[in-house]
Design a protein around this motif. Structure first.
Motif, PDB file in Angstrom:
ATOM      1  N   SER A   1       0.831  -1.264  -0.046  1.00  0.00           N
ATOM      2  CA  SER A   1      -0.032   0.026   0.071  1.00  0.00           C
ATOM      3  C   SER A   1       0.911   1.227   0.035  1.00  0.00           C
TER       4      SER A   1
ATOM      5  N   ARG B   1      -5.887  -0.229  -1.617  1.00  0.00           N
ATOM      6  CA  ARG B   1      -4.801   0.149  -0.946  1.00  0.00           C
ATOM      7  C   ARG B   1      -4.307   1.442  -0.894  1.00  0.00           C
TER       8      ARG B   1
ATOM      9  N   ARG C   1      -6.623   5.006   2.730  1.00  0.00           N
ATOM     10  CA  ARG C   1      -5.820   4.891   3.830  1.00  0.00           C
ATOM     11  C   ARG C   1      -6.287   6.182   4.757  1.00  0.00           C
TER      12      ARG C   1
END
Length: 199
Positions: free
Chosen positions: A76, A110, A113
């Motif tokens: 990520s 990914r 966040r």
């Protein structure tokens, strides 16, 4: 110099119709000069579906991560860094069973966040990827834009907006499986839009 991140999600790689549209656009950008393009082909990246182990690795402080967690978190981290560095995101997106390819969903999983690409506030979520634009090249066998069957357009608008990218343009090539003449007309219309966007 303008930095462009081009993400291809066709199972057919460079031969996919969405890939061809994106490449036509990128070729025009390159002809103008002063542009750096990074290409990512998700058909060869082989990202797995997001797992609880990988998400837990993100939530663990870097100094406290195990070696395995560092590897998982790096997936990520590297994707997010590429997106952060780009001024424009180019997405080549075929339609599979009325949705985006699962490889692209795995990539987006990914990108999203908390605290890095978006944050929650008392007024709701706020995207943190500012001052970026996105251009989506959508290739479809049928004709779906503007109908309930087009789940791609609202999903992509919502997701990109969620992380802060609200300036999104769409280029459609539809009816590509509905005969040679329809396909030719669809590509011609898409090319006109590409010229407009690349000026």
């Amino acid at each position: 110099m303008k930095t462009v991140l081009a993400i291809y999600s066709s199972l057919n790689g460079e031969q996919g119709n969405s890939s061809k549209l994106a490449n036509e656009y990128l070729t025009k950008l390159e002809a103008k000069g002063d542009v750096s393009i990074k290409r990512v082909d998700l058909s060869t990246m082989e990202l797995p579906h997001l797992s609880s182990e990988e998400m837990q690795a993100w939530m663990t402080a870097p100094a406290e991560r195990s070696e395995a967690q560092h590897v998982l978190a790096n997936r990520s981290d590297s994707i997010v860094e590429s997106v952060k560095q780009a001024d424009e995101i180019v997405l080549a997106v075929p339609m599979y069973n009325f949705g985006i390819p699962s490889s692209l969903k795995a990539y987006f999983d990914r990108v999203a966040r908390a605290g890095i690409t978006f944050k929650y506030t008392e007024n709701g979520p706020v995207g943190l990827l500012e001052n970026k634009s996105a251009t989506v090249f959508a290739a479809r066998g049928g004709i779906y834009a503007g109908t309930d069957f087009d789940t791609q357009t609202p999903y992509l608008q919502h997701f990109l907006g969620f992380v802060g990218i609200s300036n999104v343009n769409f280029v459609y090539a539809e009816g590509l499986a509905m005969g040679e003449e329809q396909a030719k007309n669809a590509f011609s219309a898409a090319s006109e839009k590409i010229i407009e966007l690349s000026e």
